[in-house]
Write a protein that holds these residues in place. Structure first.
Motif, PDB file in Angstrom:
ATOM      1  N   GLY A  52     -48.388  26.285 -39.831  1.00  0.00           N
ATOM      2  CA  GLY A  52     -48.563  26.811 -41.174  1.00  0.00           C
ATOM      3  C   GLY A  52     -47.542  27.843 -41.581  1.00  0.00           C
ATOM      4  O   GLY A  52     -47.318  28.052 -42.772  1.00  0.00           O
ATOM      5  N   ARG A  53     -46.882  28.456 -40.618  1.00  0.00           N
ATOM      6  CA  ARG A  53     -45.882  29.479 -40.971  1.00  0.00           C
ATOM      7  C   ARG A  53     -44.665  28.878 -41.671  1.00  0.00           C
ATOM      8  O   ARG A  53     -43.908  29.585 -42.322  1.00  0.00           O
ATOM      9  CB  ARG A  53     -45.474  30.272 -39.740  1.00  0.00           C
ATOM     10  CG  ARG A  53     -44.787  29.453 -38.701  1.00  0.00           C
ATOM     11  CD  ARG A  53     -44.662  30.243 -37.410  1.00  0.00           C
ATOM     12  NE  ARG A  53     -44.268  29.360 -36.343  1.00  0.00           N
ATOM     13  CZ  ARG A  53     -43.435  29.688 -35.412  1.00  0.00           C
ATOM     14  NH1 ARG A  53     -42.914  30.900 -35.378  1.00  0.00           N
ATOM     15  NH2 ARG A  53     -43.119  28.828 -34.474  1.00  0.00           N
ATOM     16  N   PHE A  54     -44.482  27.556 -41.553  1.00  0.00           N
ATOM     17  CA  PHE A  54     -43.380  26.866 -42.239  1.00  0.00           C
ATOM     18  C   PHE A  54     -43.830  26.224 -43.546  1.00  0.00           C
ATOM     19  O   PHE A  54     -43.024  25.648 -44.264  1.00  0.00           O
ATOM     20  CB  PHE A  54     -42.802  25.763 -41.343  1.00  0.00           C
ATOM     21  CG  PHE A  54     -42.234  26.238 -40.045  1.00  0.00           C
ATOM     22  CD1 PHE A  54     -41.062  26.972 -40.000  1.00  0.00           C
ATOM     23  CD2 PHE A  54     -42.873  25.950 -38.855  1.00  0.00           C
ATOM     24  CE1 PHE A  54     -40.537  27.401 -38.801  1.00  0.00           C
ATOM     25  CE2 PHE A  54     -42.359  26.364 -37.644  1.00  0.00           C
ATOM     26  CZ  PHE A  54     -41.191  27.103 -37.616  1.00  0.00           C
ATOM     27  N   GLN A  55     -45.116  26.303 -43.846  1.00  0.00           N
ATOM     28  CA  GLN A  55     -45.685  25.492 -44.920  1.00  0.00           C
ATOM     29  C   GLN A  55     -45.098  25.771 -46.299  1.00  0.00           C
ATOM     30  O   GLN A  55     -44.602  24.847 -46.960  1.00  0.00           O
ATOM     31  CB  GLN A  55     -47.203  25.666 -44.959  1.00  0.00           C
ATOM     32  CG  GLN A  55     -47.857  24.772 -45.988  1.00  0.00           C
ATOM     33  CD  GLN A  55     -49.359  24.832 -45.904  1.00  0.00           C
ATOM     34  OE1 GLN A  55     -49.907  24.653 -44.826  1.00  0.00           O
ATOM     35  NE2 GLN A  55     -50.003  25.100 -47.019  1.00  0.00           N
ATOM     36  N   ASP A  56     -45.152  26.988 -46.786  1.00  0.00           N
ATOM     37  CA  ASP A  56     -44.708  27.262 -48.162  1.00  0.00           C
ATOM     38  C   ASP A  56     -43.235  26.923 -48.364  1.00  0.00           C
ATOM     39  O   ASP A  56     -42.868  26.205 -49.299  1.00  0.00           O
ATOM     40  CB  ASP A  56     -44.970  28.721 -48.535  1.00  0.00           C
ATOM     41  CG  ASP A  56     -46.448  29.034 -48.671  1.00  0.00           C
ATOM     42  OD1 ASP A  56     -47.245  28.101 -48.880  1.00  0.00           O
ATOM     43  OD2 ASP A  56     -46.810  30.219 -48.555  1.00  0.00           O
ATOM     44  N   SER A  57     -42.388  27.430 -47.487  1.00  0.00           N
ATOM     45  CA  SER A  57     -40.949  27.162 -47.618  1.00  0.00           C
ATOM     46  C   SER A  57     -40.642  25.691 -47.401  1.00  0.00           C
ATOM     47  O   SER A  57     -39.816  25.098 -48.106  1.00  0.00           O
ATOM     48  CB  SER A  57     -40.164  28.011 -46.614  1.00  0.00           C
ATOM     49  OG  SER A  57     -40.322  29.376 -46.903  1.00  0.00           O
ATOM     50  N   GLY A  58     -41.309  25.071 -46.428  1.00  0.00           N
ATOM     51  CA  GLY A  58     -41.068  23.665 -46.136  1.00  0.00           C
ATOM     52  C   GLY A  58     -41.476  22.747 -47.267  1.00  0.00           C
ATOM     53  O   GLY A  58     -40.763  21.803 -47.605  1.00  0.00           O
ATOM     54  N   LEU A  59     -42.631  23.025 -47.879  1.00  0.00           N
ATOM     55  CA  LEU A  59     -43.088  22.193 -48.997  1.00  0.00           C
ATOM     56  C   LEU A  59     -42.134  22.282 -50.182  1.00  0.00           C
ATOM     57  O   LEU A  59     -41.843  21.275 -50.837  1.00  0.00           O
ATOM     58  CB  LEU A  59     -44.507  22.565 -49.402  1.00  0.00           C
ATOM     59  CG  LEU A  59     -45.605  22.201 -48.399  1.00  0.00           C
ATOM     60  CD1 LEU A  59     -46.938  22.813 -48.822  1.00  0.00           C
ATOM     61  CD2 LEU A  59     -45.723  20.696 -48.235  1.00  0.00           C
ATOM     62  N   LEU A  60     -41.639  23.475 -50.457  1.00  0.00           N
ATOM     63  CA  LEU A  60     -40.669  23.637 -51.543  1.00  0.00           C
ATOM     64  C   LEU A  60     -39.379  22.878 -51.231  1.00  0.00           C
ATOM     65  O   LEU A  60     -38.867  22.121 -52.061  1.00  0.00           O
ATOM     66  CB  LEU A  60     -40.372  25.127 -51.771  1.00  0.00           C
ATOM     67  CG  LEU A  60     -39.303  25.433 -52.808  1.00  0.00           C
ATOM     68  CD1 LEU A  60     -39.752  25.001 -54.190  1.00  0.00           C
ATOM     69  CD2 LEU A  60     -38.972  26.909 -52.795  1.00  0.00           C
ATOM     70  N   ALA A  61     -38.865  23.054 -50.022  1.00  0.00           N
ATOM     71  CA  ALA A  61     -37.591  22.421 -49.657  1.00  0.00           C
ATOM     72  C   ALA A  61     -37.700  20.900 -49.651  1.00  0.00           C
ATOM     73  O   ALA A  61     -36.831  20.211 -50.195  1.00  0.00           O
ATOM     74  CB  ALA A  61     -37.125  22.940 -48.299  1.00  0.00           C
ATOM     75  N   VAL A  62     -38.758  20.346 -49.037  1.00  0.00           N
ATOM     76  CA  VAL A  62     -38.873  18.891 -48.983  1.00  0.00           C
ATOM     77  C   VAL A  62     -39.050  18.310 -50.380  1.00  0.00           C
ATOM     78  O   VAL A  62     -38.500  17.255 -50.703  1.00  0.00           O
ATOM     79  CB  VAL A  62     -39.997  18.439 -48.016  1.00  0.00           C
ATOM     80  CG1 VAL A  62     -41.380  18.588 -48.623  1.00  0.00           C
ATOM     81  CG2 VAL A  62     -39.773  17.010 -47.564  1.00  0.00           C
TER      82      VAL A  62
END
Length: 130
Positions: free
Chosen positions: A35-45
Protein backbone atom coordinates in the motif's frame (compact mmCIF):
# COMPACT_ATOMS: atom_id res chain seq x y z
CA UNK A 1 8.70 -8.24 0.69
CA UNK A 2 9.85 -10.40 -2.21
CA UNK A 3 9.54 -9.30 -5.81
CA UNK A 4 6.06 -9.79 -7.25
CA UNK A 5 4.98 -9.15 -10.82
CA UNK A 6 1.90 -8.87 -12.99
CA UNK A 7 1.45 -8.42 -16.74
CA UNK A 8 -1.57 -7.88 -18.96
CA UNK A 9 -2.36 -7.04 -22.58
CA UNK A 10 -4.76 -4.10 -22.79
CA UNK A 11 -6.85 -2.93 -25.75
CA UNK A 12 -6.53 0.53 -27.24
CA UNK A 13 -9.54 1.73 -25.27
CA UNK A 14 -10.48 4.53 -22.92
CA UNK A 15 -11.28 1.77 -20.40
CA UNK A 16 -7.69 0.51 -20.30
CA UNK A 17 -6.38 3.02 -17.72
CA UNK A 18 -9.06 1.84 -15.27
CA UNK A 19 -8.13 -1.80 -15.91
CA UNK A 20 -4.46 -0.93 -15.34
CA UNK A 21 -5.35 0.70 -12.02
CA UNK A 22 -7.36 -2.39 -10.99
CA UNK A 23 -4.44 -4.66 -11.88
CA UNK A 24 -1.99 -2.52 -9.90
CA UNK A 25 -4.32 -2.30 -6.91
CA UNK A 26 -4.69 -6.10 -6.88
CA UNK A 27 -0.92 -6.59 -7.07
CA UNK A 28 -0.18 -4.12 -4.28
CA UNK A 29 -2.94 -5.61 -2.12
CA UNK A 30 -1.33 -9.04 -2.45
CA UNK A 31 2.10 -8.05 -1.15
CA UNK A 32 3.03 -7.07 2.39
CA UNK A 33 3.25 -3.29 2.77
CA UNK A 34 2.37 -2.81 -0.92
CA UNK A 35 0.00 0.00 0.00
CA UNK A 36 2.90 2.40 0.43
CA UNK A 37 3.20 2.51 -3.39
CA UNK A 38 -0.54 2.79 -4.00
CA UNK A 39 -1.25 6.52 -4.46
CA UNK A 40 1.82 7.31 -6.55
CA UNK A 41 1.59 4.04 -8.47
CA UNK A 42 -2.07 4.49 -9.38
CA UNK A 43 -1.40 8.00 -10.68
CA UNK A 44 1.65 6.92 -12.69
CA UNK A 45 0.06 3.82 -14.25
CA UNK A 46 -3.03 5.81 -15.18
CA UNK A 47 -1.01 8.52 -16.92
CA UNK A 48 1.31 6.13 -18.77
CA UNK A 49 -1.50 3.89 -20.02
CA UNK A 50 -3.58 6.92 -21.01
CA UNK A 51 -0.64 8.25 -23.05
CA UNK A 52 -0.26 4.86 -24.76
CA UNK A 53 -3.96 4.81 -25.63
CA UNK A 54 -4.01 8.39 -26.93
CA UNK A 55 -0.59 8.71 -28.56
CA UNK A 56 1.27 5.40 -28.76
CA UNK A 57 -1.04 2.72 -30.04
CA UNK A 58 -2.44 2.63 -33.57
CA UNK A 59 -5.78 0.93 -34.23
CA UNK A 60 -5.41 -2.84 -34.26
CA UNK A 61 -2.57 -2.97 -31.72
CA UNK A 62 -2.54 -3.79 -28.02
CA UNK A 63 -0.76 -2.22 -25.06
CA UNK A 64 1.37 -4.41 -22.80
CA UNK A 65 1.52 -3.48 -19.11
CA UNK A 66 4.20 -4.92 -16.83
CA UNK A 67 4.21 -4.28 -13.08
CA UNK A 68 6.91 -5.35 -10.65
CA UNK A 69 7.14 -4.52 -6.96
CA UNK A 70 9.79 -5.35 -4.38
CA UNK A 71 10.81 -3.98 -1.01
CA UNK A 72 12.30 -0.77 -2.44
CA UNK A 73 10.35 0.17 -5.55
CA UNK A 74 7.42 -0.30 -7.89
CA UNK A 75 8.35 -0.52 -11.57
CA UNK A 76 5.71 0.20 -14.21
CA UNK A 77 6.35 -0.50 -17.90
CA UNK A 78 3.93 0.35 -20.69
CA UNK A 79 4.78 -1.10 -24.11
CA UNK A 80 3.16 0.34 -27.22
CA UNK A 81 3.59 0.00 -30.98
CA UNK A 82 4.81 3.48 -31.98
CA UNK A 83 8.51 4.14 -31.81
CA UNK A 84 8.18 7.46 -33.67
CA UNK A 85 6.18 9.10 -30.85
CA UNK A 86 8.39 9.28 -27.77
CA UNK A 87 7.16 11.00 -24.62
CA UNK A 88 8.23 14.61 -24.21
CA UNK A 89 7.83 16.89 -21.22
CA UNK A 90 5.99 19.91 -22.55
CA UNK A 91 5.22 23.28 -21.05
CA UNK A 92 1.43 23.55 -21.36
CA UNK A 93 -0.22 26.93 -21.00
CA UNK A 94 -2.57 27.73 -18.15
CA UNK A 95 -5.59 27.22 -20.40
CA UNK A 96 -4.33 23.94 -21.89
CA UNK A 97 -6.42 20.88 -21.09
CA UNK A 98 -3.62 18.40 -21.85
CA UNK A 99 0.14 18.10 -21.56
CA UNK A 100 0.55 17.62 -17.80
CA UNK A 101 0.61 13.80 -17.58
CA UNK A 102 4.37 13.32 -17.72
CA UNK A 103 4.84 16.16 -15.23
CA UNK A 104 2.64 14.21 -12.83
CA UNK A 105 4.67 11.05 -13.45
CA UNK A 106 7.95 12.88 -12.80
CA UNK A 107 6.52 14.30 -9.58
CA UNK A 108 5.77 10.84 -8.13
CA UNK A 109 8.48 8.70 -9.76
CA UNK A 110 12.07 8.39 -8.62
CA UNK A 111 13.03 8.01 -12.27
CA UNK A 112 11.41 7.38 -15.63
CA UNK A 113 12.44 6.84 -19.21
CA UNK A 114 11.72 5.48 -22.65
CA UNK A 115 13.54 2.89 -24.73
CA UNK A 116 12.95 1.06 -28.04
CA UNK A 117 11.02 -2.21 -28.02
CA UNK A 118 11.88 -4.88 -30.57
CA UNK A 119 10.66 -5.58 -33.14
CA UNK A 120 8.58 -2.38 -33.00
CA UNK A 121 7.42 0.25 -30.60
CA UNK A 122 8.73 1.56 -27.33
CA UNK A 123 8.65 0.99 -23.60
CA UNK A 124 7.82 3.91 -21.32
CA UNK A 125 8.67 3.07 -17.74
CA UNK A 126 8.89 4.61 -14.31
CA UNK A 127 9.97 3.56 -10.85
CA UNK A 128 8.19 4.72 -7.71
CA UNK A 129 10.19 4.41 -4.49
CA UNK A 130 8.77 4.12 -1.01
Amino acid sequence: MSSTSSTIWLPRSRRSPAEARRRLFALLSAVPDGGRFQDSGLLAVSELVTNAVLHGTPHGYLIYLSLDVDSTRLRIEVHDARRDRVPVLSAPGLASEAGRGLHLVTSVAKRWGCCPREPRGKIVWCEVAA
